[in-house]
Design a protein around this motif. Sequence first.
Motif, mmCIF file in Angstrom:
data_model
loop_
_atom_site.group_PDB
_atom_site.id
_atom_site.type_symbol
_atom_site.label_atom_id
_atom_site.label_comp_id
_atom_site.label_asym_id
_atom_site.label_seq_id
_atom_site.Cartn_x
_atom_site.Cartn_y
_atom_site.Cartn_z
ATOM 1 N N ILE A 38 -15.176 33.738 10.141
ATOM 2 C CA ILE A 38 -16.036 34.823 9.662
ATOM 3 C C ILE A 38 -16.666 35.438 10.907
ATOM 4 C CG2 ILE A 38 -18.096 35.384 8.320
ATOM 5 C CD1 ILE A 38 -17.501 32.824 6.661
ATOM 6 N N LYS A 39 -16.422 36.693 11.108
ATOM 7 C CA LYS A 39 -16.863 37.373 12.336
ATOM 8 C C LYS A 39 -18.388 37.473 12.417
ATOM 9 C CE LYS A 39 -15.690 41.847 14.576
ATOM 10 N NZ LYS A 39 -16.205 41.450 15.864
ATOM 11 N N GLY A 44 -18.094 36.504 18.346
ATOM 12 C CA GLY A 44 -18.382 35.191 17.761
ATOM 13 C C GLY A 44 -17.777 35.022 16.381
ATOM 14 N N PHE A 45 -17.825 33.806 15.900
ATOM 15 C CA PHE A 45 -17.379 33.527 14.524
ATOM 16 C C PHE A 45 -17.954 32.205 14.058
ATOM 17 C CE2 PHE A 45 -13.771 31.903 17.169
ATOM 18 C CZ PHE A 45 -13.820 30.560 16.817
ATOM 19 N N VAL A 46 -17.854 31.993 12.748
ATOM 20 C CA VAL A 46 -18.134 30.716 12.097
ATOM 21 C C VAL A 46 -16.948 30.455 11.194
ATOM 22 C CG1 VAL A 46 -19.599 29.500 10.445
ATOM 23 C CG2 VAL A 46 -20.636 31.071 12.076
ATOM 24 N N ARG A 47 -16.423 29.231 11.223
ATOM 25 C CA ARG A 47 -15.387 28.900 10.242
ATOM 26 C C ARG A 47 -15.555 27.462 9.789
ATOM 27 N NH1 ARG A 47 -10.011 27.264 12.244
ATOM 28 N NH2 ARG A 47 -10.341 26.235 14.225
ATOM 29 N N VAL A 48 -15.207 27.196 8.525
ATOM 30 C CA VAL A 48 -15.379 25.869 7.938
ATOM 31 C C VAL A 48 -14.164 25.021 8.285
ATOM 32 C CG1 VAL A 48 -15.729 24.557 5.820
ATOM 33 C CG2 VAL A 48 -16.663 26.880 6.021
ATOM 34 N N ILE A 49 -14.384 23.870 8.898
ATOM 35 C CA ILE A 49 -13.301 22.945 9.258
ATOM 36 C C ILE A 49 -13.132 21.869 8.191
ATOM 37 C CG2 ILE A 49 -12.555 21.219 10.962
ATOM 38 C CD1 ILE A 49 -12.381 24.143 11.904
ATOM 39 N N LEU A 99 -18.517 22.827 10.846
ATOM 40 C CA LEU A 99 -18.227 24.219 11.189
ATOM 41 C C LEU A 99 -17.727 24.318 12.630
ATOM 42 C CD1 LEU A 99 -21.506 25.824 9.759
ATOM 43 C CD2 LEU A 99 -19.282 25.714 8.621
ATOM 44 N N HIS A 100 -16.882 25.288 12.862
ATOM 45 C CA HIS A 100 -16.490 25.650 14.220
ATOM 46 C C HIS A 100 -17.182 26.987 14.506
ATOM 47 C CE1 HIS A 100 -12.936 26.801 17.121
ATOM 48 N NE2 HIS A 100 -14.060 26.599 17.760
ATOM 49 N N VAL A 101 -17.987 27.011 15.550
ATOM 50 C CA VAL A 101 -18.818 28.185 15.816
ATOM 51 C C VAL A 101 -18.573 28.663 17.245
ATOM 52 C CG1 VAL A 101 -21.165 29.104 15.757
ATOM 53 C CG2 VAL A 101 -20.590 27.135 14.338
ATOM 54 N N LYS A 102 -18.419 29.947 17.390
ATOM 55 C CA LYS A 102 -18.348 30.554 18.725
ATOM 56 C C LYS A 102 -19.575 31.432 18.880
ATOM 57 C CE LYS A 102 -15.187 32.981 21.753
ATOM 58 N NZ LYS A 102 -13.808 33.508 21.859
ATOM 59 N N TYR A 218 -17.911 22.426 17.649
ATOM 60 C CA TYR A 218 -17.850 21.891 16.288
ATOM 61 C C TYR A 218 -19.253 21.406 15.972
ATOM 62 C CZ TYR A 218 -12.804 21.941 15.510
ATOM 63 O OH TYR A 218 -11.508 22.326 15.278
ATOM 64 N N TRP A 219 -19.753 21.817 14.835
ATOM 65 C CA TRP A 219 -21.126 21.449 14.439
ATOM 66 C C TRP A 219 -21.050 20.875 13.032
ATOM 67 C CZ3 TRP A 219 -25.167 24.117 11.307
ATOM 68 C CH2 TRP A 219 -26.462 23.673 11.587
ATOM 69 N N LYS A 220 -21.466 19.639 12.915
ATOM 70 C CA LYS A 220 -21.390 18.940 11.621
ATOM 71 C C LYS A 220 -22.799 18.556 11.209
ATOM 72 C CE LYS A 220 -19.561 14.511 10.052
ATOM 73 N NZ LYS A 220 -20.674 13.745 10.660
#
Lengths: 312, 312, 312, 312
Positions: A38-39, A44-49, A99-102, A218-220
Amino acid sequence: MMSLSQLQLDEIREAKQFKKQTSRATVDALEEILFEPIKVLDHGFVRVIDYMGDDSAIVQAARVSYGKGTKKINEDKGLINYLMRHWHTTPFEMCEIKLHVKLPIFIARQWIRHRTANVNEYSARYSILDKEFYIPAPENLAMQSHTNRQGRGGVLEGEEAARVLEILKNDSEQSYKHYMEMLNLNEETNEVLDPSRAGLTRELARMNLPVNYYTQWYWKVDLNNLLHFLRLRADAHAQFEIREYANAIISILEKWLPLTFEAFKNYRLNSASISEQGMGVVKRMLAGEKVTQELSGMSKREWDELMMVLEK
Amino acid sequence: MMSLSQLQLDEIREAKQFKKQTSRATVDALEEILFEPIKVLDHGFVRVIDYMGDDSAIVQAARVSYGKGTKKINEDKGLINYLMRHWHTTPFEMCEIKLHVKLPIFIARQWIRHRTANVNEYSARYSILDKEFYIPAPENLAMQSHTNRQGRGGVLEGEEAARVLEILKNDSEQSYKHYMEMLNLNEETNEVLDPSRAGLTRELARMNLPVNYYTQWYWKVDLNNLLHFLRLRADAHAQFEIREYANAIISILEKWLPLTFEAFKNYRLNSASISEQGMGVVKRMLAGEKVTQELSGMSKREWDELMMVLEK
Amino acid sequence: MMSLSQLQLDEIREAKQFKKQTSRATVDALEEILFEPIKVLDHGFVRVIDYMGDDSAIVQAARVSYGKGTKKINEDKGLINYLMRHWHTTPFEMCEIKLHVKLPIFIARQWIRHRTANVNEYSARYSILDKEFYIPAPENLAMQSHTNRQGRGGVLEGEEAARVLEILKNDSEQSYKHYMEMLNLNEETNEVLDPSRAGLTRELARMNLPVNYYTQWYWKVDLNNLLHFLRLRADAHAQFEIREYANAIISILEKWLPLTFEAFKNYRLNSASISEQGMGVVKRMLAGEKVTQELSGMSKREWDELMMVLEK
Amino acid sequence: MMSLSQLQLDEIREAKQFKKQTSRATVDALEEILFEPIKVLDHGFVRVIDYMGDDSAIVQAARVSYGKGTKKINEDKGLINYLMRHWHTTPFEMCEIKLHVKLPIFIARQWIRHRTANVNEYSARYSILDKEFYIPAPENLAMQSHTNRQGRGGVLEGEEAARVLEILKNDSEQSYKHYMEMLNLNEETNEVLDPSRAGLTRELARMNLPVNYYTQWYWKVDLNNLLHFLRLRADAHAQFEIREYANAIISILEKWLPLTFEAFKNYRLNSASISEQGMGVVKRMLAGEKVTQELSGMSKREWDELMMVLEK
C-alpha cells in the motif's frame, strides 16, 4: 510506481497464488491484500506479511473458551465494545500482525520509540542503501507554526518553496553520490569504481546520508500495542508523514478486524479524555450554569482545549 | 573541549556541591564523578545523572532480607558470583542508572534497539539542532572487510583517506548551512534571516541532516539490561563507535559496583559459549584424542571459531 | 482422561475439519496437532491454538527479503545455525505461537515470571473453579535435598509417602468442599444450596483453595522468548513439574520449526557457558598441563561444576 | 503489630540513622518514611526501600536540560500538568521506586500481571513460609453481586459470616499444620520432627497452602508504570484487597512527588474517558437538546455508565 522491482512483484504474485490449507483463524478480506504494498508518501509502503487471529480470537481469549462457540455475531460485537470501553488489554494482545514497511529514517526514529514490537531492519552495516529519499509534495511544505513549537503552520509558496525543494533534492543527490564514491562503487552499476582504492567500510560510509533516506523493516506487533500506536500516530498532533503510515495501517485494520475497528474508532480514536476539573465544568454547564474560564480554575490553554472538545 | 557550554559546566559544579542527607544506598566513588561528562568520540559524552543501589542492594534483593545484615564482604562477593554464574537476572534488576548521552544519530539508531530502557531524546521537532557532527579520527577510517560483510578491514590511507574526510566534512557543513537556510535562520546568531520569508517547519527541515549529526538523550536502565547491552556492545563484533560508548559505561560500572563488575568480566564479557558439538570436541581433546574439523561434524567457519576460543 | 469435556472435544474435532485457504506460511506437521491437547501431569495439558511463521520466516526476516527466494534448504539451515550461534534474536521474534495451557497455580506462578508474553487467564473473580488439583505421582514425591536447598533428593517411600498423599488429597478435597459451601453452591450440581443464604463473593471464596489447584490460560509468545523460556524451564535445575510442560512444548517446537529445533538443542539446550577463569583451566588442560582446583583460583563448588561440564 | 520481627525493626532504625551525603535528587518527606512499613490488611505492608528522582527530575528530562535551571515552582507545575494532560509518558519513566511489599498470594497473582516492573519474590522453593494468612475483617465479607459477576454486593452477616470466618481460619491453620508435617518440621520451633523421616521437598510441600497465605517481594517500577498500576488498582472496579495496597502507595506518591500526585488525581484518577458517541450526547445536551437512551444509539448499560459519569 511502487518501489519494488519487477522481480519482487513477480515473487509476490507467486506467493499469493500458492494457497495452503489451514485450520487457523483466517480472514478472507486480509488474504486478498496479503503481500501487496500500500503506497505511502513518495517511495514508501506498508504491506501485510502475516497475521494471527480475527475478531473471534479476541472474544475466544476473553472467554478462555474452546472453539468458536455458538454466540451470534452481535454478541461478539457487544463483548468487543465492552472490552474496549473498559480498557481491557489482554484479549487484544491475542492477535498479531507482521508488516513490511518502507519509510524515511526520520520517521523510523519516531516509530521505533514504540518498544513493544519486534523489528528486523535493513542494515546499512551489511548492505548498500538504495538511492531513495523522501521529498515532500509541495502542498506539504509546511512553515513553522508560531503558536505551537511542535506544529506546522501554513504552506510555503513561490520562491521559498522552490528553494526548499531544490536544497532537499540536491543535497540528497549529492550525499548519495559521495556515499558511493566513498564506498568506491559506481552509482549506476554498483561495481567497483577504481580497483586501486579500497573503499570505506559500509558502516561508516552510510553516515553521510541524511535522515530523509528510506530504510525498511519487518515490524511485528500485537493488536493491543498496534491500537496504542495508531491512536498516537493517527492523532492530529503527530507529524504528517507518520500519520500517513498510521492511516494506511488503519485501512488494513478495517479489513482484518471489522468489529475491533469500529470499537477503536468510537472508544479510542475519536473519544475524549476529560480531567476531573473539566468534568466539573461539564456538569455545571449541564445543570444550566454559565461557567467561565476564570471561574473554572483552569488555565487559558486548558480551557480552550476543553471548549474545542465540547465544540463550544 | 567537551561539548557543554560554560553555563552548563557551572551548573554541574553547583549541582555537585549541593549535598543532601540520605539514608539510601550511596556509592562514594560514583558520587565523585556524578554529572561529570566522560568524553567519547569527537563531540560525544556519557555522564551519570542518577543511580539506585549498590552491590549490597543486589545481595539484599537476592535474600529478600531486611537491612544489610552482618554478612562479610567475601560472602557478598560469593553470592554475586553465584548469581552471575547461574544467570540469575532479577536481583540485578534491583539497581538502576540514569545516564545523559550525546551520540551520533547512526549510533543512536543501534542503541535504541535495546528496548528495555527509558529514553528522553532531544527533539528536532521542537528544537534546533546544534552544528555538531561526527568525523572519524584518521586511524578509524576503516576499509570494508572482504571476508566479513559486517566488519572493518585495514585503515584507509593517503589520498583516499583525505578525500573521505573532505567529503564528510563538506557535506556535513553544507547540510547544516541549508538546514538553517530552510529554517530562515542565521547560522551564527540563530536569528531570523529574512523577515519576508516564513521558514520551513523544524520537523521537516531536520530531514536534510545526515546521520553523523549528534543527538542526545537521557537513558535510564536497570543493571540487568545494562549488562546485556554492555556484553553486546563492548564485543569485538560491535561497531567501533558504539564500543567506545560501551567502554565508557564499563568504566562507570567499575566505580559503581566493583563486585558486579568483576563477576561480569569473568562470567559474561570474557566467557565462552560452546555448543553441544563443540563440547564434544573439547571432551575428546581432553581425553587425548586428535580431533579434526572433518571428524567434528562442524562447518569450517564454526570450527575456526571454536579453535580461536580454545587458542589452538 | 484429558480434562476436556466431550462437548469441547467435539468442538475441537469440528474446528480442525473446517479448513480454509491461506497464502500465509503454513506448517503441515503442526496443523495435524492443532487444537489437540498434549497431556501433562495428572490433569494438565498444552495445546496449540494458533501460530505464525515457519523456519523460512526466520530466514526471510534475517534477509529482509521478498518471498521465499530460491535458496536451498541447507542454506536456510546454515543461516539459522549462524543466527543461533551468534545470539541474534530479532529474526526469531518473527515467529509467534499461541498455546492453551492448563496447569497448577504454583507452576503458573513460576511461569508468569517470563514477562514478555501475552496471557489471558481463567479468572476466579468471575467464574467458579473446577474441582481439579494436582497430586504428584508416587515416584515424584521427592524428599528435600540436604546439599541443595532448592533441589530434590531421593523419593519418599512407605508410610511417609502414603501420609503425604493422604494429606494432599484430603486437604484439596476439603478446601473445595468449603469453597463451594462459602459460595452457597452444591458441589455436584453447582446450584444454590440454601436460598436463605447470600453466598460469599467469588473473589473472596477462592482464597481458600491451595496452589495445587489447576488454572488455565492462553499464552502467546514470540519464538525468541519461547526459546529463552524453554532453556530455563527444561533445565535440570527447574522444578520437575514445570519441566514437564517445557518438554511438551519442545515436542511442539520440533514439529513446528525442525531447523530451529536442531539449532536450539546444539547451541542452547545442551551448550555450555564457561567463565574466563574456566576457559583458562580448559586451555591449560588442552596444553597438557595438570590443573587442580587449588591452582585454578576457583571455589570448590565452581570447580566441581566445571569438571561436571567437562566430564572429568 | 506489624509482621516484622524486633530484630528487623532494629535494623530498620539503624539503617535510617546511617545518613550519607549525596548530590542526587533527594526528597526529605520520603526520607522520613524510608524503610518504615505502612500497614495494609491484617498482616501486609508496603515500605519504601529506595527511590530515584523527584518532581524536578521529570521536568529536567522533559527539557533534556542540564541541572535544575532557574524556573520557578509554578512553571514546573504547569509543565507536569501539561505532560500528564497530553499523555506524555517518557518523562515520567525517569523516576523509579523500589518497594518491599507483603501481600496474600491471590493479590500477588493480580499484581504480577503488570509486567513492566522488576520483582524479587520470597521463594518457597528455597525457604519455609511463615504461618501468616489473610482473614478478611467482618465488614469486608462481601456477598456475591447478582448484577455484576465480578463485583461485591452487600456484607454477609450473622451465622453465615461466622461460618465463613470459621472455615477460612480452620482451613488455613490445618493447611499449615500439614505443610509442616510433610516437611517433617515442628510447627513452633522449625526443628526436625522425626529423625527417622526424610521430609517432603519444600517445592512440593508448599502446594498444600491456600492462596490467602502471605508472600513478599521487592517490587521496583518506574513512575509511568506505577501511575498506570495505581489508576487500575485504585479504581472502584479493582478488588478491595489490592485497592488497599494501591491506596497505601498513593499516600507514598503524595510525599514523594507532590506536583505529579496532584496532576495524577486530576488527569487520571478522577478523569473521564468518553466515547465518540458519548461526546455526541454531551454536545447535544449542552446545546439544550433532550437526549434519551433510545435516541443515543447506545446500549442501556453504556448509557447508564455515561449518565453516572455526568451525574445525570
